[in-house]
Design a protein around this motif. Structure first.
Motif, short mmCIF file in Angstrom:
data_model
loop_
_atom_site.label_atom_id
_atom_site.label_comp_id
_atom_site.label_asym_id
_atom_site.label_seq_id
_atom_site.Cartn_x
_atom_site.Cartn_y
_atom_site.Cartn_z
N ASP A 95 0.81 -1.23 0.00
CA ASP A 95 0.00 0.00 0.00
C ASP A 95 0.84 1.27 0.00
OD1 ASP A 95 -2.39 -1.52 0.07
OD2 ASP A 95 -2.16 -1.76 2.23
N PHE A 96 1.96 1.23 -0.73
CA PHE A 96 2.78 2.43 -0.91
C PHE A 96 3.10 2.59 -2.38
CE2 PHE A 96 6.75 4.73 -1.31
CZ PHE A 96 6.55 5.82 -0.49
N ILE A 101 -0.82 -0.98 -4.01
CA ILE A 101 0.52 -1.07 -4.59
C ILE A 101 1.43 -1.86 -3.65
CG2 ILE A 101 2.54 0.22 -5.36
CD1 ILE A 101 0.15 0.60 -7.17
N MET A 102 2.13 -2.85 -4.20
CA MET A 102 3.16 -3.58 -3.46
C MET A 102 4.51 -3.00 -3.88
SD MET A 102 1.50 -5.75 -1.59
CE MET A 102 2.65 -7.05 -1.13
#
Length: 254
Positions: A95-96, A101-102
């Protein structure tokens, strides 16, 4: 040009022979033929080790079409112990910079001096004999891996930057993002017609930035030999967008 040593054996003795890597695809796993020795004949067998089992062993003389099957994933080479060390040194942050988002964080790889050196060494081993004259690093993490590779293989390093970052006259190439567009720029005169270029970045996802870098280099008459990344996210199919240019990556993203 790389070469390999094979073993030549008969019933009475062993010899060594050497041949170039370029000849390896033409050789079977062994060759047997008669020889004469002191008026008597015998058979001699030459064992010819495979030089093409690893994509790291392709040669500068191979064309893009002929070498496309060699320029896949270094992680397919299970014999190289450096690859698991590189993969394990890359941190994945969920989640970044946004949910879903991985993020593949290579800053932990940079903290591991052994894994970082292995990463550079693998690229240098691949490109040192391919007559590369330009290493083009894509902003921003291509700036980390590109310069040491360029120094080691005797090539100049050229930064491929986002808009309004380069102070001199530039040429620009627009590329698509998930939402909207962006541009990549390169200094006029940094790359000459006939230069053999390697494009490098830390990761290939959708392939947009690599495509823009390829177009910039080809617009000034350079030959893009290959694109190289530490990590690939295969599910985003960026490889398919590279207009047929070979892509070499070390590991798949988690």
């Amino acid at each position: 040009m790389q070469s390999s040593v094979g073993v030549c054996s008969s019933s009475s003795s062993n010899w060594l022979f050497r041949f170039s890597a370029a000849a390896a695809p033409l050789l079977p796993s062994s060759l047997t033929f008669p020889i004469s020795k002191s008026s008597s004949s015998s058979l001699i067998t030459l064992s010819t080790p495979s030089l093409i089992s690893s994509p790291l062993r392709s040669t500068a003389s191979a064309s893009a079409a002929d070498s496309s099957h060699l320029t896949e994933m270094a992680s397919n080479d299970a014999q190289d112990p450096r690859l698991p060390r590189i993969s394990s040194a890359i941190r994945v942050i969920p989640d970044f910079p946004k949910p879903g988002i991985m993020f593949q964080d290579i800053t932990t790889l940079l903290l591991d001096t052994k894994a970082f050196k292995d990463t550079i060494d693998l690229f240098v081993e691949r490109y040192r004999d391919q007559n590369i004259s330009v290493v083009a690093g894509v902003e921003a993490r291509g700036f980390i891996f590109g310069p040491p590779i360029a120094l080691a293989i005797g090539a100049k390093f050229v930064p491929m930057r986002k808009p309004n970052k380069l102070p001199g006259e530039v040429i620009s190439e627009e590329y698509s993002l998930e939402y909207g567009t962006d541009k990549m720029e390169m200094h006029v005169g940094a790359v000459q017609a006939g230069d053999r270029a390697l494009v490098i970045d830390d990761l290939i996802a959708t392939g947009g930035t690599l495509c823009a870098a390829i177009k910039l280099l080809e617009r000034v008459g350079a030959q893009v030999v290959e694109c190289a990344c530490v990590i690939e996210l295969p599910e985003l199919k960026g490889r398919e967008k590279l207009t047929g240019k070979p892509l070499f990556v070390l590991v798949k993203g988690a």
